[in-house]
Write a protein that holds these residues in place. Structure first.
Motif, mmCIF file in Angstrom:
data_model
loop_
_atom_site.group_PDB
_atom_site.id
_atom_site.type_symbol
_atom_site.label_atom_id
_atom_site.label_comp_id
_atom_site.label_asym_id
_atom_site.label_seq_id
_atom_site.Cartn_x
_atom_site.Cartn_y
_atom_site.Cartn_z
ATOM 1 N N THR A 146 0.074 1.052 -12.958
ATOM 2 C CA THR A 146 0.526 0.372 -11.741
ATOM 3 C C THR A 146 -0.682 0.090 -10.866
ATOM 4 O O THR A 146 -1.641 0.858 -10.848
ATOM 5 C CB THR A 146 1.531 1.220 -10.933
ATOM 6 O OG1 THR A 146 0.904 2.449 -10.565
ATOM 7 C CG2 THR A 146 2.786 1.504 -11.733
ATOM 8 N N SER A 169 -1.787 -0.925 -6.840
ATOM 9 C CA SER A 169 -1.264 -0.900 -5.473
ATOM 10 C C SER A 169 -2.349 -1.335 -4.499
ATOM 11 O O SER A 169 -3.542 -1.310 -4.796
ATOM 12 C CB SER A 169 -0.757 0.500 -5.112
ATOM 13 O OG SER A 169 -1.811 1.442 -5.198
ATOM 14 N N ARG A 170 -1.891 -1.711 -3.337
ATOM 15 C CA ARG A 170 -2.766 -2.067 -2.226
ATOM 16 C C ARG A 170 -2.116 -1.489 -0.983
ATOM 17 O O ARG A 170 -0.916 -1.644 -0.796
ATOM 18 C CB ARG A 170 -2.919 -3.581 -2.142
ATOM 19 C CG ARG A 170 -3.997 -4.023 -1.181
ATOM 20 C CD ARG A 170 -4.235 -5.536 -1.216
ATOM 21 N NE ARG A 170 -5.099 -5.888 -2.336
ATOM 22 C CZ ARG A 170 -4.744 -6.671 -3.364
ATOM 23 N NH1 ARG A 170 -3.539 -7.187 -3.424
ATOM 24 N NH2 ARG A 170 -5.588 -6.941 -4.332
ATOM 25 N N ASP A 171 -2.893 -0.791 -0.167
ATOM 26 C CA ASP A 171 -2.365 -0.155 1.047
ATOM 27 C C ASP A 171 -1.166 0.744 0.742
ATOM 28 O O ASP A 171 -0.197 0.796 1.495
ATOM 29 C CB ASP A 171 -1.977 -1.215 2.086
ATOM 30 C CG ASP A 171 -3.168 -2.048 2.529
ATOM 31 O OD1 ASP A 171 -4.285 -1.500 2.607
ATOM 32 O OD2 ASP A 171 -2.981 -3.268 2.761
ATOM 33 N N GLY A 172 -1.225 1.437 -0.393
ATOM 34 C CA GLY A 172 -0.184 2.381 -0.758
ATOM 35 C C GLY A 172 1.082 1.756 -1.324
ATOM 36 O O GLY A 172 2.037 2.468 -1.611
ATOM 37 N N LYS A 173 1.116 0.440 -1.494
ATOM 38 C CA LYS A 173 2.310 -0.233 -2.010
ATOM 39 C C LYS A 173 2.028 -0.810 -3.391
ATOM 40 O O LYS A 173 1.111 -1.617 -3.563
ATOM 41 C CB LYS A 173 2.750 -1.341 -1.066
ATOM 42 C CG LYS A 173 3.216 -0.821 0.263
ATOM 43 C CD LYS A 173 3.653 -1.943 1.163
ATOM 44 C CE LYS A 173 4.071 -1.348 2.512
ATOM 45 N NZ LYS A 173 4.180 -2.359 3.534
ATOM 46 N N VAL A 174 2.842 -0.395 -4.349
ATOM 47 C CA VAL A 174 2.718 -0.912 -5.713
ATOM 48 C C VAL A 174 3.089 -2.391 -5.709
ATOM 49 O O VAL A 174 4.115 -2.778 -5.171
ATOM 50 C CB VAL A 174 3.636 -0.130 -6.683
ATOM 51 C CG1 VAL A 174 3.675 -0.792 -8.050
ATOM 52 C CG2 VAL A 174 3.173 1.317 -6.803
ATOM 53 N N PHE A 175 2.213 -3.205 -6.309
ATOM 54 C CA PHE A 175 2.514 -4.636 -6.383
ATOM 55 C C PHE A 175 2.563 -5.163 -7.817
ATOM 56 O O PHE A 175 3.012 -6.277 -8.058
ATOM 57 C CB PHE A 175 1.530 -5.468 -5.543
ATOM 58 C CG PHE A 175 0.122 -5.484 -6.059
ATOM 59 C CD1 PHE A 175 -0.301 -6.459 -6.958
ATOM 60 C CD2 PHE A 175 -0.794 -4.538 -5.632
ATOM 61 C CE1 PHE A 175 -1.607 -6.473 -7.417
ATOM 62 C CE2 PHE A 175 -2.101 -4.552 -6.082
ATOM 63 C CZ PHE A 175 -2.510 -5.523 -6.991
ATOM 64 N N GLU A 229 9.480 -6.822 -3.600
ATOM 65 C CA GLU A 229 9.049 -6.584 -2.217
ATOM 66 C C GLU A 229 9.644 -5.275 -1.707
ATOM 67 O O GLU A 229 10.780 -4.941 -2.020
ATOM 68 C CB GLU A 229 9.518 -7.739 -1.316
ATOM 69 C CG GLU A 229 8.753 -9.008 -1.510
ATOM 70 C CD GLU A 229 7.312 -8.910 -1.081
ATOM 71 O OE1 GLU A 229 7.032 -8.338 -0.023
ATOM 72 O OE2 GLU A 229 6.446 -9.424 -1.815
ATOM 73 N N GLY A 230 8.858 -4.549 -0.949
ATOM 74 C CA GLY A 230 9.348 -3.336 -0.318
ATOM 75 C C GLY A 230 9.141 -2.074 -1.132
ATOM 76 O O GLY A 230 9.506 -1.009 -0.694
ATOM 77 N N GLN A 231 8.572 -2.185 -2.330
ATOM 78 C CA GLN A 231 8.339 -0.974 -3.131
ATOM 79 C C GLN A 231 7.143 -0.226 -2.661
ATOM 80 O O GLN A 231 6.205 -0.725 -2.168
ATOM 81 C CB GLN A 231 8.152 -1.340 -4.608
ATOM 82 C CG GLN A 231 9.429 -1.592 -5.300
ATOM 83 C CD GLN A 231 9.222 -1.621 -6.828
ATOM 84 O OE1 GLN A 231 8.119 -1.566 -7.336
ATOM 85 N NE2 GLN A 231 10.308 -1.719 -7.534
#
Length: 162
Positions: free
Chosen positions: A52, A54-60, A160-162
């Motif tokens: 996975t 992520s950027r800024d703690g959010k998986v993208f 979005e939002g993960q």
């Protein structure tokens, strides 16, 4: 003494050239399309063969990993994942197809379980493996004195939002 047949470059160079061009274009497309540069973090697991980003703690972005093989820096040897019984089956994936491709086409470096480390030969083997298994990209991780080499498949943008 090594009684295996020597690597025959007949046809291999053509396959490597095509695989190298394919890997370069796919790698560049993967990095550009999914924004895999800059302040990107990643997490991976061999147990479930997932990676996975992520950027800024959010998986993208998520993807499936297939381990191609590993280099023991201390021993200066390459070991194909299909020959490494200690790996989880999920991480090995369809690597048996790479071994079979080598046997069927007379490219002995692919069905040899291991060989003396040569950076160029390892690079060629990785790119041919990625081509055989239609990978989206290549990825490597170095830990201690071992280099782990993977291919990346099935990239999916996270909701979005993960």
């Amino acid at each position: 003494m090594d009684d295996r047949p020597k690597h025959d470059h007949s046809g291999w160079e053509t396959v490597v050239l095509a695989a190298r061009e394919r890997a370069r274009s796919r790698q560049a497309l993967m990095v550009e399309r999914f924004g895999l540069s800059g302040d990107v973090q990643y997490d991976w697991s061999m147990d479930d063969a997932l990676i996975t980003w992520s950027r800024d703690g959010k998986v993208f972005l998520t993807g499936r990993l297939t381990m191609i093989g590993s280099v023991s820096v201390a021993r200066q040897t390459w070991l194909w994942s299909w020959a490494n019984e200690s790996l989880p089956p999920a991480a090995v994936g369809d690597m048996e197809r790479v071994r079979q491709f080598g046997e069927e086409n007379g490219y002995p470096v692919l069905p040899w379980p291991d060989f003396t480390y040569d950076p160029e030969l390892v690079a060629e083997a990785r790119m041919v493996a990625a081509s055989v298994l239609d990978a989206e990209g290549l990825w490597a991780e170095s830990t201690n004195d071992v280099q782990l080499h993977f291919m990346v498949h099935d990239l999916v943008l996270a909701a979005e939002g993960q």
